[in-house]
Structures are given as C-alpha cells and as structure tokens.
Design an enzyme around this catalytic site. Structure first.
Site, mmCIF file in Angstrom:
data_model
loop_
_atom_site.group_PDB
_atom_site.id
_atom_site.type_symbol
_atom_site.label_atom_id
_atom_site.label_comp_id
_atom_site.label_asym_id
_atom_site.label_seq_id
_atom_site.Cartn_x
_atom_site.Cartn_y
_atom_site.Cartn_z
ATOM 1 N N HIS A 118 -20.587 13.511 18.903
ATOM 2 C CA HIS A 118 -20.049 13.547 17.538
ATOM 3 C C HIS A 118 -18.884 12.565 17.533
ATOM 4 O O HIS A 118 -17.946 12.737 18.295
ATOM 5 C CB HIS A 118 -19.580 14.926 17.162
ATOM 6 C CG HIS A 118 -20.633 15.996 17.347
ATOM 7 N ND1 HIS A 118 -20.894 16.586 18.577
ATOM 8 C CD2 HIS A 118 -21.488 16.581 16.467
ATOM 9 C CE1 HIS A 118 -21.845 17.492 18.433
ATOM 10 N NE2 HIS A 118 -22.228 17.517 17.161
ATOM 11 N N THR A 195 -22.862 12.420 8.198
ATOM 12 C CA THR A 195 -21.903 13.454 8.572
ATOM 13 C C THR A 195 -22.601 14.517 9.418
ATOM 14 O O THR A 195 -23.821 14.625 9.398
ATOM 15 C CB THR A 195 -21.306 14.156 7.338
ATOM 16 O OG1 THR A 195 -22.289 15.033 6.755
ATOM 17 C CG2 THR A 195 -20.836 13.161 6.295
ATOM 18 N N ASP A 196 -21.821 15.302 10.119
ATOM 19 C CA ASP A 196 -22.396 16.489 10.739
ATOM 20 C C ASP A 196 -22.536 17.562 9.655
ATOM 21 O O ASP A 196 -22.132 17.375 8.514
ATOM 22 C CB ASP A 196 -21.532 16.985 11.896
ATOM 23 C CG ASP A 196 -22.322 17.810 12.897
ATOM 24 O OD1 ASP A 196 -23.412 18.301 12.550
ATOM 25 O OD2 ASP A 196 -21.849 17.976 14.027
ATOM 26 N N TRP A 197 -23.098 18.683 10.027
ATOM 27 C CA TRP A 197 -23.388 19.771 9.096
ATOM 28 C C TRP A 197 -22.102 20.191 8.343
ATOM 29 O O TRP A 197 -21.229 20.837 8.891
ATOM 30 C CB TRP A 197 -23.964 20.951 9.865
ATOM 31 C CG TRP A 197 -24.406 22.103 9.029
ATOM 32 C CD1 TRP A 197 -23.589 23.047 8.440
ATOM 33 C CD2 TRP A 197 -25.749 22.462 8.683
ATOM 34 N NE1 TRP A 197 -24.347 23.956 7.755
ATOM 35 C CE2 TRP A 197 -25.686 23.632 7.888
ATOM 36 C CE3 TRP A 197 -27.001 21.910 8.970
ATOM 37 C CZ2 TRP A 197 -26.813 24.257 7.381
ATOM 38 C CZ3 TRP A 197 -28.127 22.539 8.475
ATOM 39 C CH2 TRP A 197 -28.031 23.692 7.686
ATOM 40 N N ALA A 198 -22.009 19.759 7.079
ATOM 41 C CA ALA A 198 -20.872 20.108 6.209
ATOM 42 C C ALA A 198 -19.533 19.614 6.732
ATOM 43 O O ALA A 198 -18.488 20.115 6.318
ATOM 44 C CB ALA A 198 -20.820 21.618 5.959
#
Length: 267
Positions: A118, A195-198
C-alpha cells in the site's frame, strides 16, 4: 455476463476491469506471502504468481491487488502475514516478482495486472494499530519504504494502490508528493492509481478532509485515478468541476490512465 453487458449494451462499450485480492493463489492455494518470502526462492515465488494469474484470468479476473510490499518491523501489526517482512532488499525482489502476474506480455489472455500496495508506509503504523498514522522522515522513506515500490515499477507493474495511513498528517490518498512527484515524476509510472477500500473517505478520520466533497477534491487533485468503495468521486466531482476546484483536464488524465491499462491488458 457483466463484461458482455458492458461491451454490448453500455453507451461507450468500454470493457470492465475486474479486480480481486489474488494474494497467494486462486484455485490452487499457496503459502501466505510472509511464508513465501521466508524461502528466498524467487523461482518458486514467480511460479506461484504465474499459476495464480492463469487460474484467475480463466474466470475473467484481470487485475490483482497484489503484491503487498509494505515494510513492517512491528510484530503487533496483524497484516504482516500479507507482506514480506522487515527487509527492504528481500521485499524489493518480491515486488519485482509481480511481473509474473503479468506474464511475458500484459495483453496475453493469461496475464492479469499487478497492483503493488500500500503506497506508502502502511506497515509503519504507530503501535502496530491498523489504519493508524505514521511518521516517516523522507530519508527513511526513500531508504526503507519506497525501494520495493520502485522495484515493482521497474518490473512493469500496471497499477498502484494508495495506503490507508497518513504520514506526518498527510494521507497517502491525498499526497501529491508521493503520487505525482515520486511515482510519476521520478519513476515515470504511467499506469492507474486506485485507492484502497474507502481510503479516500478515511481521510476524514485522519482530520485531513472535512467531508466527502473535500475528500474527492483532494484525492483526484493529488493524483488518484480511481476510487474504491467511498463513492465520493461519482457523487462530488461534477459539482467540483463546475466550481472550478477540480479541472476537467484532471479528470481526462485520470480516465486516460485507466483506459491505458485496459488497452494494455487487451480488453
């Protein structure tokens, strides 16, 4: 079936990009990445990635949210099993192995796009608490945390995912320094950034954005092309463009980055 609808019945007939967490195998289950890294056997690790890509692509999955190349040195962080551990060099070599997800050619029917994550510093969360803040000076960022991502870029990784954490008060999803200056400027990356989850709306929790409108503005202006789950882009960007807070050319560039990956995948 969904791909057929997108190509034959939608207005623009643009194929969908199906992504999934293909982390340590698809139909065939392999050891978790931390265990694979412990072997130091790159040949076996690349075989795992190639096998997973062949199996996933057969089901229509063309994008994996892998490899996770977060350096972590705090055993309290529970997500360490998905990464490669504490060593920057080993993780860099593992990050470069992501090329086997993509095969010899990205547009091969058995290739899927890799997505190093990430970006960046997620594994340095204070107190080992997931989603927590980090404080990584630039010298340490460049010596410890960025090299695995640079190795993945040089190996041809098609996409990148931003991290949940903030660093010194600036969340990665709204950080133009790492997304524009480093990733695109210094490393020449021309794929898509998701983006990552939210992680976009998580910027509110970090105190970096007041509401979903500010989330969308700061994310897309920082260099994010695609939002996962938060829905602030589709909800807020039309008004932000009308108000002049986001340029239409910025949206054009984001769309261009996404379409470029779809073209390269042969979609």
């Amino acid at each position: 079936a969904l791909q057929k609808v997108a190509v034959e019945q939608s207005r623009l007939k643009i194929p969908l990009l199906f992504g999934m967490d293909v982390i340590h195998g698809y139909e065939t289950a392999f050891p978790v990445p931390l265990a694979m890294a412990s072997t130091w056997n790159m040949k076996q690790i690349e075989t795992m990635a190639r096998t997973a890509a062949v199996e996933a692509s057969a089901d229509g999955v063309c994008w994996t949210f892998s490899p996770m190349v977060d350096i972590t040195r705090d055993p309290r962080w529970g997500r360490i099993a998905e990464g490669c551990g504490e060593d920057t060099y080993l993780t860099s070599v593992m990050g470069a192995a992501c090329r086997r997800f993509q095969g010899d050619s990205l547009n091969s029917p058995t290739s899927i796009a890799a997505c190093p994550k990430h970006f960046v510093g997620y594994g340095a969360a204070e107190g080992g608490r997931d989603y927590n803040s980090t404080f990584i000076p630039e010298r340490r960022l460049r010596n410890v945390y960025l090299p695995p991502f640079e190795a993945a870029t040089k190996a041809g990784a098609a996409t990148f995912m931003t991290s949940f954490n903030d660093n010194d008060g600036i969340p990665s999803t709204g950080n133009a320094f790492i997304l524009k200056d480093v990733l695109r400027g210094e490393w020449g990356f021309d794929g898509l950034v998701v983006t990552d989850w939210a992680s976009a709306s998580e910027m509110i929790s970090h105190g970096f954005a007041a509401d979903s409108k500010e989330v969308a503005m700061k994310s897309v202006n920082a260099g994010v092309d695609m939002e996962m789950v938060s829905y602030t882009f589709v909800k807020e960007l039309p008004a932000l463009i009308k108000e002049g807070k986001v340029k239409e050319s910025t949206i054009d560039e984001a769309v261009r980055n996404i379409l470029r990956v779809k073209y390269r995948l042969g979609l």
